[in-house]
Design a protein around this motif. Structure first.
Motif, PDB file in Angstrom:
ATOM      1  N   LYS A 191       0.972  -1.192   6.711  1.00  0.00           N
ATOM      2  CA  LYS A 191       1.443   0.190   6.810  1.00  0.00           C
ATOM      3  C   LYS A 191       1.688   0.757   5.398  1.00  0.00           C
ATOM      4  CE  LYS A 191       1.635  -0.513  11.243  1.00  0.00           C
ATOM      5  NZ  LYS A 191       0.375  -0.385  11.970  1.00  0.00           N
ATOM      6  N   SER A 192       1.660   2.101   5.363  1.00  0.00           N
ATOM      7  CA  SER A 192       1.875   2.780   4.092  1.00  0.00           C
ATOM      8  C   SER A 192       2.808   3.959   4.327  1.00  0.00           C
ATOM      9  CB  SER A 192       0.534   3.256   3.533  1.00  0.00           C
ATOM     10  OG  SER A 192       0.705   3.786   2.239  1.00  0.00           O
ATOM     11  N   SER A 193       3.264   4.568   3.274  1.00  0.00           N
ATOM     12  CA  SER A 193       4.096   5.772   3.429  1.00  0.00           C
ATOM     13  C   SER A 193       4.168   6.469   2.079  1.00  0.00           C
ATOM     14  CB  SER A 193       5.519   5.404   3.870  1.00  0.00           C
ATOM     15  OG  SER A 193       6.175   4.733   2.815  1.00  0.00           O
ATOM     16  N   GLY A 200       4.877   0.195   2.036  1.00  0.00           N
ATOM     17  CA  GLY A 200       4.855   0.454   0.597  1.00  0.00           C
ATOM     18  C   GLY A 200       6.208   0.448  -0.083  1.00  0.00           C
ATOM     19  N   ASP A 260      -3.068   6.207   3.413  1.00  0.00           N
ATOM     20  CA  ASP A 260      -3.896   5.006   3.629  1.00  0.00           C
ATOM     21  C   ASP A 260      -5.349   5.346   3.307  1.00  0.00           C
ATOM     22  OD1 ASP A 260      -3.247   6.588   6.151  1.00  0.00           O
ATOM     23  OD2 ASP A 260      -5.172   5.681   6.626  1.00  0.00           O
ATOM     24  N   SER A 294       1.294   6.485  -6.982  1.00  0.00           N
ATOM     25  CA  SER A 294       1.663   5.061  -6.857  1.00  0.00           C
ATOM     26  C   SER A 294       1.486   4.344  -8.190  1.00  0.00           C
ATOM     27  CB  SER A 294       0.791   4.386  -5.802  1.00  0.00           C
ATOM     28  OG  SER A 294       0.686   5.208  -4.668  1.00  0.00           O
ATOM     29  N   GLY A 309      -2.804   2.182  -4.314  1.00  0.00           N
ATOM     30  CA  GLY A 309      -2.479   3.585  -4.014  1.00  0.00           C
ATOM     31  C   GLY A 309      -3.185   4.545  -4.942  1.00  0.00           C
ATOM     32  N   ALA A 349       0.876  -1.181   0.000  1.00  0.00           N
ATOM     33  CA  ALA A 349       0.000   0.000   0.000  1.00  0.00           C
ATOM     34  C   ALA A 349       0.905   1.219   0.000  1.00  0.00           C
ATOM     35  CB  ALA A 349      -0.878   0.007   1.246  1.00  0.00           C
ATOM     36  N   SER A 350       0.585   2.164  -0.868  1.00  0.00           N
ATOM     37  CA  SER A 350       1.472   3.316  -1.005  1.00  0.00           C
ATOM     38  C   SER A 350       0.687   4.625  -0.923  1.00  0.00           C
ATOM     39  CB  SER A 350       2.174   3.185  -2.358  1.00  0.00           C
ATOM     40  OG  SER A 350       2.733   4.388  -2.755  1.00  0.00           O
TER      41      SER A 350
END
Ligand code: F6P
Length: 292
Positions: free
Chosen positions: A65-67, A36, A11, A99, A95, A7-8
């Motif tokens: 988690k994402s970032s 991500g 969120d 992304s 994303g 995941a990018s």
């Protein structure tokens, strides 16, 4: 088959449901890149089973988690990520439009990628729905509806700032659902004279104006202050909806759309359809298109 999911960017509520549905089908074949592209670059890649939790499948946030990873645009870091991505048969990227660019670039560099729209902003080209949008709208509507009675009790007016960095989808939909008196979606609609007149008209009618303002256009406190100066009264209040839009409990529509996106992604993986975007058309049917 070794599958990597990540995941990018921001969120979006519904991402957990998507992850769960992928896990449910492929179990121990699924890995995730922590936060991500950041984890992809740094090699922080782990079995999804370590973080997936059935109990969290209908919660906001994202277990992987994402970032935001602006470094991924630079060749050095991109190549580091590419090396890690190549260890997988397919990389599924969840994303927004930034992304998507990363997913496309990885595909062009030889990685089997599948891009899925997961962003409250609903800013993916050719896509009418991205995971997170309906929850973000619901949260903003809730804030407006729960703020206005108090605004109205004082015959004030209120500016509500909603998220949407470069896209006005949330602003427009919230304005429609709450029947807003005015919406500021861009610099052009940041029209002080119009806003003043809308507020005044309501005030004279013993009522209260609600105005929805997209973030990143101007500072909402400064807008209010200028309006108060123009009105010669201190009646314009502000409310920033903020991150409740990302943290809100996913709506039914969210969970249903996230499941549909996941089912189509599963189908793409099983039939080895790669280098694609899994999108929603105007009727919210899921479609698969190539990268542009
Ligand atoms: O992910 C989209 C978004 O929520 C935008 O609407 C907003 O501009 C941005 O993320 C906020 O990002 P951050 O939480 O990193 O400040």
């Amino acid at each position: 088959m070794k599958i990597l999911v990540l995941a990018s960017g921001g969120d979006a509520p519904g991402m957990n449901r998507f992850m769960w549905e992928i896990y449910r089908k492929f179990r121990n074949d699924v890995y995730f890149a922590f936060a991500g592209f950041t984890g992809l670059v740094n090699g922080q890649i782990f079995p999804l089973s370590e973080v997936i939790d059935k109990k969290k499948r209908n919660s906001a946030g994202v277990v992987t988690k994402s970032s935001r990873c602006p470094e991924f645009k630079h060749a050095k870091y991109f190549n580091m990520g590419l090396e890690n991505a190549k260890k997988f048969d397919v990389v599924v990227i969840l994303g927004g439009n930034g992304s998507e660019k990363g997913a496309k670039r990885l595909f062009e560099s030889g990685v089997n990628t599948i891009f899925v729209p997961g962003t409250i902003d609903n800013d993916v080209e050719d896509c009418h729905y991205s995971i997170g949008f309906s929850t973000a709208v619901k949260e903003a509507v809730y804030t407006v509806e729960n703020t206005m009675p108090s605004i109205d009790a004082f015959l004030n007016a209120c500016l509500f700032e909603v998220m949407g960095r470069e896209n006005s989808s949330i602003c427009e939909e919230v304005a429609r659902q709450v029947d807003a008196d005015y919406q500021v979606v861009d610099e052009k609609t940041l029209d002080y004279e119009k806003m003043k007149n809308v507020i005044l008209k309501k005030y004279i009618a013993s009522s209260s104006a609600k105005i929805i303002v997209r973030e990143n256009i101007a500072n909402i406190t400064e807008i209010a202050s200028k309006l108060n100066d123009m009105l010669g009264m201190n009646i314009v209040k502000t409310q920033i909806v903020g991150r409740t839009q990302r943290g809100g409990k996913p709506t039914r529509q969210e969970l249903s759309m996230a499941t549909k996106f996941a089912k189509e992604t599963v189908r793409c993986i099983k039939t080895k359809v790669f280098g694609v975007r899994v999108l929603a058309d105007e009727n919210l049917n899921i479609i698969v298109t190539e990268f542009k």
